[in-house]
Each structure stands twice: as C-alpha cells, then as structure tokens.
Design a protein around this motif. Structure first.
Motif, mmCIF file in Angstrom:
data_model
loop_
_atom_site.group_PDB
_atom_site.id
_atom_site.type_symbol
_atom_site.label_atom_id
_atom_site.label_comp_id
_atom_site.label_asym_id
_atom_site.label_seq_id
_atom_site.Cartn_x
_atom_site.Cartn_y
_atom_site.Cartn_z
ATOM 1 N N CYS A 1 0.838 -1.211 0.000
ATOM 2 C CA CYS A 1 0.000 0.000 0.000
ATOM 3 C C CYS A 1 0.868 1.253 0.000
ATOM 4 N N GLY A 2 1.996 1.192 -0.694
ATOM 5 C CA GLY A 2 2.890 2.342 -0.788
ATOM 6 C C GLY A 2 3.014 2.805 -2.224
ATOM 7 N N PRO A 3 3.619 3.984 -2.431
ATOM 8 C CA PRO A 3 3.791 4.530 -3.780
ATOM 9 C C PRO A 3 5.077 4.050 -4.425
ATOM 10 N N ASP A 4 5.213 4.300 -5.716
ATOM 11 C CA ASP A 4 6.516 4.208 -6.357
ATOM 12 C C ASP A 4 7.330 5.361 -5.785
ATOM 13 N N PRO A 5 8.369 5.087 -4.983
ATOM 14 C CA PRO A 5 9.085 6.188 -4.324
ATOM 15 C C PRO A 5 9.731 7.169 -5.280
ATOM 16 N N ASP B 1 -7.554 1.135 11.526
ATOM 17 C CA ASP B 1 -7.597 2.380 12.292
ATOM 18 C C ASP B 1 -6.723 3.446 11.634
ATOM 19 N N PRO B 2 -7.060 4.730 11.847
ATOM 20 C CA PRO B 2 -6.221 5.810 11.324
ATOM 21 C C PRO B 2 -4.823 5.764 11.939
ATOM 22 N N ILE B 3 -3.844 6.134 11.144
ATOM 23 C CA ILE B 3 -2.467 6.254 11.620
ATOM 24 C C ILE B 3 -1.872 7.541 11.055
ATOM 25 N N THR B 4 -0.683 7.883 11.505
ATOM 26 C CA THR B 4 0.007 9.076 11.012
ATOM 27 C C THR B 4 1.271 8.683 10.257
ATOM 28 N N TYR B 5 1.365 9.130 9.026
ATOM 29 C CA TYR B 5 2.602 9.008 8.258
ATOM 30 C C TYR B 5 3.349 10.336 8.330
ATOM 31 N N ARG B 6 4.664 10.263 8.434
ATOM 32 C CA ARG B 6 5.492 11.465 8.389
ATOM 33 C C ARG B 6 6.387 11.413 7.161
ATOM 34 N N ILE B 7 6.365 12.488 6.405
ATOM 35 C CA ILE B 7 7.280 12.683 5.291
ATOM 36 C C ILE B 7 8.345 13.660 5.763
ATOM 37 N N GLY C 1 3.111 13.708 -6.684
ATOM 38 C CA GLY C 1 4.014 13.567 -5.547
ATOM 39 C C GLY C 1 3.609 14.395 -4.345
ATOM 40 N N VAL C 2 4.566 14.606 -3.480
ATOM 41 C CA VAL C 2 4.327 15.307 -2.215
ATOM 42 C C VAL C 2 3.923 16.753 -2.446
ATOM 43 N N SER C 3 4.512 17.435 -3.422
ATOM 44 C CA SER C 3 4.233 18.857 -3.589
ATOM 45 C C SER C 3 2.787 19.119 -3.973
ATOM 46 N N GLY C 4 2.164 18.160 -4.669
ATOM 47 C CA GLY C 4 0.756 18.320 -5.005
ATOM 48 C C GLY C 4 -0.142 18.310 -3.788
ATOM 49 N N VAL C 5 0.286 17.617 -2.748
ATOM 50 C CA VAL C 5 -0.476 17.576 -1.501
ATOM 51 C C VAL C 5 -0.471 18.955 -0.843
ATOM 52 N N ARG D 1 -4.243 9.898 -2.209
ATOM 53 C CA ARG D 1 -4.141 8.603 -2.900
ATOM 54 C C ARG D 1 -3.019 8.597 -3.935
ATOM 55 N N GLU D 2 -2.593 9.762 -4.388
ATOM 56 C CA GLU D 2 -1.448 9.821 -5.296
ATOM 57 C C GLU D 2 -0.166 9.367 -4.588
ATOM 58 N N VAL D 3 -0.114 9.593 -3.263
ATOM 59 C CA VAL D 3 1.070 9.237 -2.486
ATOM 60 C C VAL D 3 0.873 7.935 -1.732
ATOM 61 N N LEU D 4 -0.304 7.759 -1.134
ATOM 62 C CA LEU D 4 -0.632 6.544 -0.381
ATOM 63 C C LEU D 4 -1.870 5.933 -1.030
ATOM 64 N N PRO D 5 -1.677 5.022 -1.990
ATOM 65 C CA PRO D 5 -2.751 4.587 -2.881
ATOM 66 C C PRO D 5 -3.905 3.836 -2.229
ATOM 67 N N CYS D 6 -3.730 3.326 -1.021
ATOM 68 C CA CYS D 6 -4.812 2.577 -0.387
ATOM 69 C C CYS D 6 -5.717 3.451 0.484
#
Length: 236
Positions: free
Chosen positions: A125-129, A215-221, A138-142, A178-183
């Motif tokens: 459930c991860g992106p193409d890094p 459950d919800p979790i927190t991802y850090r970039i 990518g991240v900048s679009g977020v 979903r562009e970064v975390l597709p699931c």
C-alpha cells in the motif's frame, strides 16, 4: 547673520531629519504571506530541486499489510529512487529491503531471491518512491491541495535547533493523498506541514485512514536535504 540667512541655515540642517522621519513613517510594512502562499512557495521549491534525501514512514501499526518506511534518495529527472523500505506483505514483516526505481520499474532485492520487479510498493500500500517528487502525483501536489489552513507558532526544530519551523495545519482531499498513499479510503485526511524560515518543507504529518478496515495512523514525510544529485541505475 541676517534673519534670512539664519532661516536658510536652519532649513538646511533640519531637512535631513525631516526626510528621515517621513520616510520611516511612510514606509509600508512587508506583507505577510498567507498559509496558502507559504505552501505554494514550498511546492515551487520542491518542484525545482534536483533531488532530495527523504523518508516516508510511520511508527504505528494499522494491523494490515502496509509500508512502514521508505528511506533514500529521490532524483527528479529522470524520476528515480535508491534506498530501503520496510513493511508487511501477506502478514510477513520485512525490513531493510533494498529498492531501486528507474524508468517506471521498481526493483526490490528480496531475501533468498535477489533483485526482482515481481513485487511492487502497492503490495505494501505504498507509492513508487521515485514519483514522490512528481509535481502532480508527488508530495508537492499535496501541499497545494490542502484547505482550511491555519498557521501555528514558530519554534526551533527538535532535531536541529538551528532551524526555526512554522507549522501549518489543514485537511487534504483523499484524491490528493491517494497519489502518495494509494490505499487511502478516506474522503479527507488531517495534515500538518512544517516549513522552515527559508520556505522549505521539512516535514509533513498526515493522519487518516490509509487502509481498508484499519484504524487511522500518522505518516510522516521528512526531507533532510534538498538539491541532491545522484546517478541511479537499474540493478544488474
């Protein structure tokens, strides 16, 4: 000295003081940027960089297959990545797995198997890094998709006290995440973007439901370094 000469001398002596006072009083204060403008500028810096040293990860366990960490070098052009990932696939934990992404193909060095493109980050459930620096996917679009932004109180970074960080909190539509975390199955997620005094994004904390029935979790970039250059090629 005649009265006319006295008046002229006084005028010449007082003129610089008057000009200084007027220029200081009339000088407009520098306009402060809105949170939206700050994040738009941070996006421009991300889109302009040659590459970054970055990490995407979480300390929480959603109780399903997931990507727990991806760390390494991301190059913008050509889009490529070299680093390591960790997570869980089919219920089996995996860590310190070498990954290379080049030309849209992700290669994973699987223990006892070797380099293969059979397994993909989407299995975690991860992106193409390699795509994390893509201006749209990518991240900048977020950053520019975030709404309801509020500026927090500036403080020195806990890791590097020489850096002053300002947090900006808001929500991000699920389609952008979903562009970064597709699931991601949420309509929107909460986000905090930490920007340094030079306008660079340093960390982004994204909290939401990223996996079905979890459950919800927190991802850090985290971005440790900008303007990185590196030649990355597919494994032989």
């Amino acid at each position: 000295m005649t009265p006319s000469r006295q008046s002229l001398l006084a005028a010449l002596l007082l003129a610089p003081l008057a000009l200084t006072a007027c220029s200081g009083d009339d000088e407009p204060a520098a306009a402060e940027q809105t949170p939206e403008e700050v994040l738009a500028a941070a996006k421009e810096k991300l889109d302009a960089t040659s590459g970054v040293e970055a990490t995407l990860g979480t300390d929480e366990d959603p109780g399903t297959d997931y990507l727990s960490e991806a760390e390494g070098t991301i190059v913008a052009d050509p889009a490529s990545f070299e680093g390591v990932i960790a997570g869980r696939v089919s219920g089996i934990p995996a860590s310190d797995i070498d990954v290379v992404s080049v030309d849209g193909t992700v290669w994973i060095d699987v223990p006892l198997i070797g380099w293969t493109d059979e397994f993909q980050p989407k299995d975690f459930c991860g992106p193409d890094p390699a795509m994390l620096l893509d201006p749209t996917a990518g991240v900048s679009g977020v950053l520019t998709a975030a709404t309801g932004l509020e500026e927090g109180e500036s403080a020195r970074d806990e890791v590097d006290p020489s850096i002053v960080i300002t947090p900006y909190t808001g929500t991000v539509p699920g389609d952008a995440i979903r562009e970064v975390l597709p699931c991601t199955d949420a309509d929107e997620v909460d986000a905090t973007f930490n920007v340094d005094e030079d306008g660079y994004l340093r960390t982004a904390d994204i909290t939401g439901s990223f996996f079905p029935d979890a459950d919800p979790i927190t991802y850090r970039i985290s971005i440790a370094e900008y303007d990185v250059t590196k030649d990355i090629s597919a494994p032989k």
